[in-house]
Design an enzyme around this catalytic site. Sequence first.
Site, short mmCIF file in Angstrom:
data_model
loop_
_atom_site.label_atom_id
_atom_site.label_comp_id
_atom_site.label_asym_id
_atom_site.label_seq_id
_atom_site.Cartn_x
_atom_site.Cartn_y
_atom_site.Cartn_z
N HIS A 87 -0.38 -10.20 -4.56
CA HIS A 87 0.35 -9.88 -5.68
C HIS A 87 0.81 -10.88 -6.46
CE1 HIS A 87 3.03 -10.64 -2.33
NE2 HIS A 87 3.98 -11.25 -3.10
N CYS A 140 0.78 -1.21 -0.13
CA CYS A 140 -0.13 0.04 -0.15
C CYS A 140 0.91 1.29 -0.10
CB CYS A 140 -0.91 0.05 1.15
SG CYS A 140 -2.38 -1.13 1.15
P1 DGP Z 1 6.22 -13.02 -1.72
O1 DGP Z 1 7.26 -13.81 -1.13
O2 DGP Z 1 5.30 -13.88 -2.57
O3 DGP Z 1 5.07 -12.48 -0.67
O4 DGP Z 1 6.50 -11.97 -2.60
C1 DGP Z 1 6.97 -10.81 -2.08
C2 DGP Z 1 7.98 -10.00 -3.12
O5 DGP Z 1 8.13 -8.48 -2.63
C3 DGP Z 1 9.46 -10.62 -3.12
O6 DGP Z 1 9.68 -11.28 -4.29
C4 DGP Z 1 10.30 -9.48 -2.55
C5 DGP Z 1 9.35 -8.20 -2.78
N1 DGP Z 1 9.65 -7.05 -2.26
C6 DGP Z 1 9.68 -7.11 -0.97
N2 DGP Z 1 9.82 -5.77 -0.53
C7 DGP Z 1 10.10 -5.12 -1.60
C8 DGP Z 1 10.32 -3.56 -1.79
O7 DGP Z 1 10.17 -2.89 -0.80
N3 DGP Z 1 10.23 -3.09 -3.21
C9 DGP Z 1 10.08 -3.87 -4.21
N4 DGP Z 1 10.19 -3.27 -5.44
N5 DGP Z 1 9.91 -5.35 -4.05
C10 DGP Z 1 9.90 -6.10 -2.68
#
Ligand code: DGP
Length: 113
Positions: free
Chosen positions: A99, A7
């Site tokens: 996501h 969010c």
């Molecule tokens: P999941 O493990 O399926 O909940 O995927 C979460 C994903 O979110 C993981 O692949 C890394 C990504 N992620 C976590 N924090 C951030 C962030 O601050 N920025 C971005 N662009 N991605 C993030």
Amino acid sequence: MTDCLFCRIINGDIPSNKVYEDELVFAFRDINPQAPTHILIVPKQHIASAADITAENSAVVAHIFEVIPTIAKNEGLTNGFRVITNCGPDACQSVRHLHFHLLGGGQMADKMA
Ligand code: DGP
């Protein structure tokens, strides 16, 4: 939700590398890419996970799947791609905002778990 990472990315509090946005959906590059192209596609509406999709909020999920071909085309994923959502602890969901991972840009393993 102010305590939700995605969010805060959607509302611009936390910077991201945005690749697509419309009134319902936000898409940005994963901070820890697991493929040459790794994009996260999220509903702007806070839905915690795939376990929280209902008849009342599923239109945004359908919309996400409508925009995936556009994002994939923009990314040059002409030879295929993979879409994954992790739901809950067994699937290692780490961010509790629904996501979809869009992965591509090279040959992937044929097993998913
Ligand atoms: P999941 O493990 O399926 O909940 O995927 C979460 C994903 O979110 C993981 O692949 C890394 C990504 N992620 C976590 N924090 C951030 C962030 O601050 N920025 C971005 N662009 N991605 C993030």
